[in-house]
Every structure is written in structure tokens, then in C-alpha cells.
Design a protein around this motif. Structure first.
Motif, mmCIF file in Angstrom:
data_model
loop_
_atom_site.group_PDB
_atom_site.id
_atom_site.type_symbol
_atom_site.label_atom_id
_atom_site.label_comp_id
_atom_site.label_asym_id
_atom_site.label_seq_id
_atom_site.Cartn_x
_atom_site.Cartn_y
_atom_site.Cartn_z
ATOM 1 N N ALA A 20 0.820 -1.218 0.000
ATOM 2 C CA ALA A 20 0.000 0.000 0.000
ATOM 3 C C ALA A 20 0.849 1.261 0.000
ATOM 4 C CB ALA A 20 -0.929 0.008 1.215
ATOM 5 N N PHE A 21 2.153 1.132 -0.145
ATOM 6 C CA PHE A 21 3.004 2.317 -0.085
ATOM 7 C C PHE A 21 2.687 3.251 -1.245
ATOM 8 C CE2 PHE A 21 7.206 4.536 -0.413
ATOM 9 C CZ PHE A 21 7.105 5.176 0.810
ATOM 10 N N GLY A 22 2.539 4.522 -0.919
ATOM 11 C CA GLY A 22 2.204 5.517 -1.915
ATOM 12 C C GLY A 22 0.728 5.646 -2.190
ATOM 13 N N MET A 23 -0.077 4.794 -1.560
ATOM 14 C CA MET A 23 -1.530 4.825 -1.741
ATOM 15 C C MET A 23 -2.188 5.373 -0.473
ATOM 16 S SD MET A 23 -1.819 1.036 -3.479
ATOM 17 C CE MET A 23 -3.579 1.177 -3.821
ATOM 18 N N SER A 24 -3.495 5.707 -0.584
ATOM 19 C CA SER A 24 -4.185 6.284 0.566
ATOM 20 C C SER A 24 -4.246 5.319 1.744
ATOM 21 C CB SER A 24 -5.604 6.724 0.169
ATOM 22 O OG SER A 24 -6.360 5.623 -0.315
ATOM 23 N N ALA A 29 2.411 4.869 6.498
ATOM 24 C CA ALA A 29 3.750 4.618 5.957
ATOM 25 C C ALA A 29 4.258 5.833 5.189
ATOM 26 C CB ALA A 29 3.722 3.393 5.049
ATOM 27 N N ASN A 30 3.400 6.403 4.348
ATOM 28 C CA ASN A 30 3.795 7.577 3.564
ATOM 29 C C ASN A 30 4.209 8.727 4.474
ATOM 30 O OD1 ASN A 30 2.726 5.947 1.530
ATOM 31 N ND2 ASN A 30 0.847 7.138 1.335
ATOM 32 N N GLY A 31 3.380 8.981 5.483
ATOM 33 C CA GLY A 31 3.634 10.110 6.380
ATOM 34 C C GLY A 31 4.907 9.949 7.181
ATOM 35 N N VAL A 32 5.153 8.749 7.687
ATOM 36 C CA VAL A 32 6.358 8.519 8.488
ATOM 37 C C VAL A 32 7.609 8.666 7.619
ATOM 38 C CG1 VAL A 32 7.640 6.810 9.825
ATOM 39 C CG2 VAL A 32 5.186 7.088 10.199
ATOM 40 N N VAL A 33 7.560 8.152 6.397
ATOM 41 C CA VAL A 33 8.714 8.273 5.505
ATOM 42 C C VAL A 33 8.980 9.738 5.161
ATOM 43 C CG1 VAL A 33 9.555 7.801 3.160
ATOM 44 C CG2 VAL A 33 8.541 5.960 4.522
ATOM 45 N N MET A 34 7.941 10.500 4.888
ATOM 46 C CA MET A 34 8.113 11.878 4.446
ATOM 47 C C MET A 34 8.432 12.842 5.582
ATOM 48 S SD MET A 34 5.338 12.646 1.426
ATOM 49 C CE MET A 34 3.888 12.262 2.421
ATOM 50 N N VAL A 38 11.006 11.643 14.447
ATOM 51 C CA VAL A 38 11.449 10.644 15.420
ATOM 52 C C VAL A 38 12.151 9.482 14.742
ATOM 53 C CG1 VAL A 38 10.688 9.006 17.184
ATOM 54 C CG2 VAL A 38 9.584 11.248 17.002
ATOM 55 N N PHE A 39 11.551 8.964 13.660
ATOM 56 C CA PHE A 39 12.026 7.736 13.025
ATOM 57 C C PHE A 39 12.765 8.035 11.725
ATOM 58 C CE2 PHE A 39 8.081 6.663 15.339
ATOM 59 C CZ PHE A 39 8.634 5.797 16.288
ATOM 60 N N SER A 40 13.961 7.469 11.617
ATOM 61 C CA SER A 40 14.712 7.543 10.369
ATOM 62 C C SER A 40 14.450 6.245 9.610
ATOM 63 C CB SER A 40 16.212 7.693 10.653
ATOM 64 O OG SER A 40 16.960 7.634 9.461
ATOM 65 N N VAL A 41 13.579 6.302 8.624
ATOM 66 C CA VAL A 41 13.181 5.084 7.907
ATOM 67 C C VAL A 41 14.311 4.645 6.980
ATOM 68 C CG1 VAL A 41 11.500 4.026 6.373
ATOM 69 C CG2 VAL A 41 10.752 5.734 8.053
ATOM 70 N N GLU A 42 14.789 3.421 7.206
ATOM 71 C CA GLU A 42 15.907 2.886 6.434
ATOM 72 C C GLU A 42 15.450 1.857 5.403
ATOM 73 O OE1 GLU A 42 18.757 4.256 6.915
ATOM 74 O OE2 GLU A 42 18.211 5.383 8.715
ATOM 75 N N ALA A 43 14.221 1.334 5.551
ATOM 76 C CA ALA A 43 13.687 0.375 4.580
ATOM 77 C C ALA A 43 12.175 0.342 4.694
ATOM 78 C CB ALA A 43 14.260 -1.021 4.797
ATOM 79 N N VAL A 44 11.510 0.152 3.555
ATOM 80 C CA VAL A 44 10.056 -0.018 3.489
ATOM 81 C C VAL A 44 9.777 -1.415 2.943
ATOM 82 C CG1 VAL A 44 7.913 0.755 2.401
ATOM 83 C CG2 VAL A 44 9.613 2.441 3.154
ATOM 84 N N ALA A 50 8.802 -3.573 -4.501
ATOM 85 C CA ALA A 50 10.187 -3.918 -4.177
ATOM 86 C C ALA A 50 11.102 -3.601 -5.357
ATOM 87 C CB ALA A 50 10.286 -5.391 -3.819
ATOM 88 N N GLY A 51 12.250 -3.044 -5.031
ATOM 89 C CA GLY A 51 13.200 -2.650 -6.067
ATOM 90 C C GLY A 51 13.159 -1.170 -6.376
ATOM 91 N N GLN A 52 12.060 -0.513 -6.005
ATOM 92 C CA GLN A 52 11.968 0.933 -6.168
ATOM 93 C C GLN A 52 12.451 1.624 -4.901
ATOM 94 O OE1 GLN A 52 7.578 0.580 -7.648
ATOM 95 N NE2 GLN A 52 8.386 2.433 -8.615
ATOM 96 N N THR A 53 12.428 2.943 -4.918
ATOM 97 C CA THR A 53 12.777 3.717 -3.735
ATOM 98 C C THR A 53 11.611 4.632 -3.364
ATOM 99 O OG1 THR A 53 13.841 5.415 -5.107
ATOM 100 C CG2 THR A 53 15.251 3.677 -4.184
ATOM 101 N N ALA A 54 11.598 5.095 -2.124
ATOM 102 C CA ALA A 54 10.470 5.882 -1.615
ATOM 103 C C ALA A 54 10.260 7.156 -2.409
ATOM 104 C CB ALA A 54 10.688 6.206 -0.140
ATOM 105 N N ASP A 55 11.340 7.822 -2.794
ATOM 106 C CA ASP A 55 11.198 9.064 -3.549
ATOM 107 C C ASP A 55 10.555 8.823 -4.902
ATOM 108 O OD1 ASP A 55 13.625 7.691 -4.052
ATOM 109 O OD2 ASP A 55 14.410 9.426 -5.133
ATOM 110 N N GLU A 56 10.836 7.672 -5.519
ATOM 111 C CA GLU A 56 10.230 7.346 -6.809
ATOM 112 C C GLU A 56 8.725 7.115 -6.665
ATOM 113 O OE1 GLU A 56 14.017 5.004 -8.882
ATOM 114 O OE2 GLU A 56 12.457 3.868 -7.824
ATOM 115 N N VAL A 57 8.323 6.426 -5.614
ATOM 116 C CA VAL A 57 6.913 6.093 -5.431
ATOM 117 C C VAL A 57 6.109 7.303 -4.983
ATOM 118 C CG1 VAL A 57 5.287 4.697 -4.096
ATOM 119 C CG2 VAL A 57 7.396 3.672 -4.966
#
Length: 355
Positions: A20-24, A29-34, A38-44, A50-57
């Protein structure tokens, strides 16, 4: 709840997004990554992406290129120093999907605290609670109700707060209230202001609000009082307080909680988040969307605050209003909204001093 007190930022973190990453549905997940302070997200974890990166999605400026992997096992291999594991999706009904149990068990065994916004409380699950104790980690259920002694009816003591209070309200659900709140907070901090913020939903708590509660877990009579307490607590430490709103005053399903937040915060100014492209309420096809002017009238009729600005994803399509309209994802969007807020708060202070 204030997760800033439980973790030492930036905490290395893995986020479970469950396709559901990048979806409503993956807004936590979207909010915590952006936005998390508090949290430094190192992997989703999201098998489909899989294989993409958060900025791309997410396709938003400033988002880190966090790797998206196919499984929690892969995430733990890639981030061996992870200290937190966040359930970044709110599934229908808020129950714990059986498929997630193994993910949570793996994270606990690896020494991760687990942060959940589910209606099902992990701390009440005997297996998971026992496993967490065995591995000396904690389970954080951010939707857990407040204790009875923390509930009270609003009495107006927020009127005595020295800080300026700004509520980010909306014309519907899922129109960007939390995102606007965080972007305003970030812009105010960049401007050198002494600022804090209050969350009223689970994602805001996980992002790192200075105080927060899942407001839909508070009994109706006490909702305004709980919000008032949170605002007063943050106002005691900061000169400016932003408050995340919920739903809309003209929303037949959720207006009760919206009004309680408005009355509990009793803001000096309001920013209204709005999506002009809807022809019905989110998830309620039989409820037509209110017009922006009507929602502004509701805010200003039911409080002493004025709407200072409108936050909209589609500025050109937003109906004309007599206040600034900006998109928080535009380069100058948050700054424009903040300028309008500061003018409105200054005018409100001047008016109060003259009466």
C-alpha cells in the motif's frame, strides 16, 4: 502520547507498507517516511513495489531514496541496526492481519520496538506481549484509549494559553490536514519560530507530534477536554501551536469529532484543507461534498477564529475565496500559508487586546 519521549531521534526504522506504499491506505507509511522527526526510515516493506525507492513512489521533493524491499526478513538483513518496526497500513476494520504476525515476530526477535496504529492492541496479544518481554522490547499501541483519570470536560482554560493556536481543519476526510499541519510546523521552525504541534490521529503521533491522541478513541463528552489539555501542554512549552483537525464540520458522519476539536483547541486562526475535485465525500457516495464557502462559514460561526488560508492540492480549481490559497507541495506553498497564519494571529491578538 508523545513518541519523542520513548525514542531517541533519529531512530533507525523499518516500515511495513504491505503493498500500500504511496496509496491512501498506506498513509501512515507515507507520512512517516516523508515527515517523521522521530524515526529515520531505512527500509520499506512492500512486495509489489520492491526494487523501487520511496522518492520514486511518493514523487515528492525532499523524500529520501529509501529502498523498498520484498519482505521483513530482507529489511532486517539490510538494516541490522533497526530499533523500530512500524505498521504503516490501517487495514479495513483495524484488525491485525494474520499474515503480519510473522513479520512482527521477526522484528521483535531482531530487537525492534513495534509501533502500531491498529484497533487491535498488540500489547493485549499474549503471544506477542510475551515475545516482546523475552526480547526486552516494547509494543506501542498508539490508539490505546486514555485512562479514565485523563478524561475531563473542556472548561475553557485554553483561553489562558500564552501561545498562538492554529487549527488545520478541512472540508472532508483525507484532504491533507495532517500533511498541511506538518508542513506548516516545518516552515515555522525554518523561520526560527518556537513551535510545537498536536496530533489527533495515529499517523501524526508516529510522525512525532509533541502531544497527541487518536481522537476517535475518546468518549464524546470528553473529546474537547482532551484536546484542550493537549493544546495547553504544548502551549506551555512553545509560542505557536498547530493542531491537526479531523473530518469536516459539515460532514454528516464525523462532524461531532470535528466540532470537539474546534472547541477544545479554540484557535486564534484556522487553515482549511480542501480538495476541489470531489463530487462526494470520501468513502460516502451518497453524501455530496460541501462547498468551500460553506465550510468556512461553519468554522467562523462555531468559533471566534477566522479562516486565514486554504491548503489545496489543486489551487487553480479551488473556488475563489478572500484568503490566500496555496499547495503545500509547491516550493513557496507552506511559507505563503504561514504568512497568512501569522497575519491572522496578529490581528486576533490586536482585536482581543482592544476589547
Amino acid at each position: 502520547m508523545n513518541l519523542r519521549e520513548a525514542f531517541s531521534p533519529p531512530t533507525p526504522t523499518i516500515v511495513l507498507a504491505d503493498n500500500a506504499f504511496g496509496m491512501s491506505d498506506g498513509k501512515t507509511a507515507n507520512g512517516v517516511v516523508m515527515h517523521s522527526d522521530v524515526f529515520s526510515v531505512e527500509a520499506v516493506v512492500d512486495t509489489e513495489r520492491a526494487g523501487q525507492t520511496a522518492d520514486e513512489v511518493l514523487d515528492r521533493a525532499g523524500v529520501a531514496p529509501v529502498p523498498i524491499v520484498e519482505s521483513t526478513r530482507s529489511a532486517l538483513d539490510a538494516v541490522p541496526d533497526a530499533e523500530a518496526f512500524i505498521l504503516g497500513v490501517a487495514p479495513a476494520g483495524g484488525q491485525l492481519p494474520s499474515a503480519w504476525r510473522e513479520d512482527i515476530r521477526r522484528a521483535i526477535a531482531a530487537g525492534c520496538d513495534v509501533v502500531s496504529g491498529l484497533h487491535t492492541f498488540l500489547g493485549e496479544d499474549e503471544e506477542l506481549a510475551s515475545l516482546a518481554a523475552d526480547h526486552s522490547v516494547e509494543l506501542f499501541d498508539v490508539r490505546e484509549p486514555l485512562a479514565d483519570d485523563a478524561l475531563r470536560v473542556a472548561d475553557g482554560r485554553v483561553d489562558d494559553a500564552d501561545a498562538a493556536v492554529v487549527l488545520v481543519a478541512g472540508s472532508d476526510c483525507a484532504v491533507g490536514k495532517r500533511t498541511t499541519t506538518v508542513e506548516l510546523y516545518t516552515a515555522a521552525r525554518a523561520a526560527g519560530l518556537d513551535v510545537g504541534w498536536v496530533a489527533t490521529g495515529q499517523t501524526g503521533i508516529m510522525v512525532g507530534a509533541h502531544a497527541g491522541v487518536a481522537i476517535d478513541r475518546v468518549p464524546a463528552d470528553f473529546t474537547a477536554g482532551v484536546v484542550e489539555d493537549l493544546v495547553c501542554d504544548v502551549a506551555a512549552e512553545h509560542d505557536l501551536v498547530f493542531v491537526e483537525g479531523q473530518a469536516a464540520l459539515a460532514h454528516r458522519a464525523y462532524a461531532g469529532v470535528t466540532l470537539s476539536i474546534l472547541h477544545g483547541a479554540w484557535p486564534d486562526a484556522v487553515v482549511l484543507a480542501h480538495d476541489p475535485d470531489r463530487d462526494h465525500r470520501a468513502h460516502f457516495e451518497r453524501f455530496g461534498s460541501t462547498d468551500l464557502g460553506h465550510e468556512i462559514d461553519c468554522v467562523e460561526t462555531l468559533s471566534d477564529a477566522s479562516v486565514a488560508a486554504v491548503s489545496s492540492w489543486n489551487v487553480p480549481a479551488t473556488e475563489p475565496v478572500d484568503v490566500p490559497v496555496a499547495n503545500v507541495y509547491d516550493d513557496n506553498g507552506p511559507a505563503r500559508l504561514l504568512d497568512a497564519v501569522r497575519r491572522s494571529c496578529s490581528e486576533a491578538t490586536s482585536s482581543a487586546q482592544s476589547t
